[in-house]
Enzyme design. Sequence first.
Site, PDB file in Angstrom:
ATOM      1  CD  GLU A  91      -2.945   0.610   2.453  1.00 13.52           C
ATOM      2  OE1 GLU A  91      -2.678  -0.342   3.218  1.00 13.52           O
ATOM      3  OE2 GLU A  91      -3.860   1.406   2.664  1.00 13.52           O
TER       4      GLU A  91
HETATM    5  O1  LIG Z   1      -8.597   8.250  -4.672  1.00  9.43           O
HETATM    6  C1  LIG Z   1      -8.305   8.797  -3.637  1.00  9.43           C
HETATM    7  N1  LIG Z   1      -7.345   9.724  -3.630  1.00  9.43           N
HETATM    8  C2  LIG Z   1      -6.971  10.337  -2.507  1.00  9.43           C
HETATM    9  N2  LIG Z   1      -7.535  10.088  -1.331  1.00  9.43           N
HETATM   10  C3  LIG Z   1      -8.507   9.195  -1.259  1.00  9.43           C
HETATM   11  C4  LIG Z   1      -8.930   8.516  -2.387  1.00  9.43           C
HETATM   12  N3  LIG Z   1      -9.872   7.685  -2.022  1.00  9.43           N
HETATM   13  C5  LIG Z   1     -10.047   7.865  -0.706  1.00  9.43           C
HETATM   14  N4  LIG Z   1      -9.244   8.748  -0.213  1.00  9.43           N
HETATM   15  C6  LIG Z   1      -9.118   9.185   1.166  1.00  9.43           C
HETATM   16  O2  LIG Z   1      -8.814   8.070   1.995  1.00  9.43           O
HETATM   17  C7  LIG Z   1      -9.237   8.355   3.332  1.00  9.43           C
HETATM   18  C8  LIG Z   1     -10.005   7.198   3.896  1.00  9.43           C
HETATM   19  O3  LIG Z   1      -9.179   6.077   4.042  1.00  9.43           O
HETATM   20  P1  LIG Z   1      -9.623   4.639   3.573  1.00  9.43           P
HETATM   21  O4  LIG Z   1     -11.097   4.534   3.526  1.00  9.43           O
HETATM   22  O5  LIG Z   1      -8.918   4.358   2.282  1.00  9.43           O
HETATM   23  O6  LIG Z   1      -9.096   3.747   4.765  1.00  9.43           O
HETATM   24  P2  LIG Z   1      -7.888   2.689   4.815  1.00  9.43           P
HETATM   25  O7  LIG Z   1      -6.820   3.186   3.874  1.00  9.43           O
HETATM   26  O8  LIG Z   1      -7.441   2.696   6.247  1.00  9.43           O
HETATM   27  O9  LIG Z   1      -8.468   1.373   4.390  1.00  9.43           O
HETATM   28  C9  LIG Z   1     -10.082   9.604   3.219  1.00  9.43           C
HETATM   29  O10 LIG Z   1      -9.298  10.688   3.653  1.00  9.43           O
HETATM   30  C10 LIG Z   1     -10.374   9.734   1.746  1.00  9.43           C
HETATM   31  O11 LIG Z   1     -10.560  11.079   1.405  1.00  9.43           O
HETATM   32 CA   LIG Z   2      -6.710   4.066   1.790  1.00  7.04          CA
END
Ligand SMILES: O=c1[nH]cnc2c1ncn2[C@@H]1O[C@H](COP(=O)(O)OP(=O)(O)O)[C@@H](O)[C@H]1O
Ligand SMILES: [Ca+2]
Length: 406
Positions: A150
């Site tokens: 990641e």
């Molecule tokens: O395509 C993207 N580009 C940049 N930021 C993103 C994108 N998709 C989601 N985010 C951001 O990711 C964050 C949420 O994290 P996520 O749901 O991915 O959790 P995780 O990475 O812990 O699984 C939020 O700040 C959201 O704005």
């Molecule tokens: Ca994420």
Amino acid sequence: HSNREMWFRDFFPSNVCPINAKANTFYGIMFDAGSTGTRIHIYTFVQKTPENLPELEGEIFESVKPGLSAYADHPEKGAETVKRLLDMAIDAVPQHLWKKTPVVLKATAGLRLLSEEKAEALLLEVREVFEESPFLVPEDSVSIMDGSHEGILAWITVNFLTGQLSGQNQHTVGTLDLGGASTQITFLPRFEETLKETPGDFLTSFEMFNNTYKLYTHSYLGFGLKAARLATLGALNMEAVDGQMFHSSCLPKQLEAEWHFGGVKYRYGGNKEGETGFKPCYLEVLKVVKGKLHQPDEIRGSSFYAFSYYYDRAVDTNLIDYEQGGVLEVRDFERKAKEVCDNMERYNTASPFLCMDLTYITALLKEGFGFRDNTLLQLTKKVNNVETSWTLGATFHLLQSLGITY
Ligand SMILES: O=c1[nH]cnc2c1ncn2[C@@H]1O[C@H](COP(=O)(O)OP(=O)(O)O)[C@@H](O)[C@H]1O
Ligand SMILES: [Ca+2]
């Protein structure tokens, strides 16, 4: 390339050459199954010459909330959300390329935190949706991504988009991603010393675009913004939370509310009798981060790209513009945290967690990673109109492994 194709090229500028527009265009579909939402990225590439990197032509992006992990007990409903997003790709990709266009879904921390049984059930349903679609479904097309990938793939994305992975003078930048359930830090160490003092599992060699990069990367599970809220409230990894009320000095005094995350309902509220404000909040949050993260010396003096929740919270508090992004110092987050936490009544229109979130970001940067007050953070959502997400790096990696590009 046949001679006829080359013959055409001499007569048309490359961007309008009809051969380029058709024969060398290809697509990749990457799903980001994050803890707070599911997103589809449909990328269009053009391979102008076989010896150069494919050029990214554009991206179609759509997202839905909540994430797959919210459907832990209804996997077929979760897969439904993926299907609706995939229908967009049917419209976006020309029919004759469907069979050549790979579709992949990678889940991150939300699914890592579920039981294996529940996570597998979700992945299985999604796999079925993919198999029923007209796209190319590679082996292992639906999986939980390794945390180290990641970070690396986000680093690849940012450094590709800023032009640091092509040409001779590569000045790569480090990346900070703050998700809902986990957080990643990734950079290319410049000093031998850093390699020596870093635990082995924080270093990963990665091959991309005919280069090998030995990167420092780590994903801290449970240190995403929303997981940190639960940790601060003392509710993370609790078996049963029914009815229990969790309190914090980081919340408005009179607040009493409910919050759903990862399919669990939490009740939480402010310290009605006790203290509230930045100072007690910082102490509370400090317990969550202090001594829990590895602190590489090298990063103290360098600047980083930061996105996801770093970006969102900076926008929410007018530290940066939503469209433009901007450059901040670590101390800007601290200043804002003090302002919000010490005037919680005035900020009661925004999320009740705003004080806690800003304080956590401050503590994570300073006490967690060990950044200085004046460390520069470049906050970006998009570079050249493309989302700064690990999904682009993952798509390059996918196309490379399928032999579509190299
Ligand atoms: O395509 C993207 N580009 C940049 N930021 C993103 C994108 N998709 C989601 N985010 C951001 O990711 C964050 C949420 O994290 P996520 O749901 O991915 O959790 P995780 O990475 O812990 O699984 C939020 O700040 C959201 O704005
Ligand atoms: Ca994420």
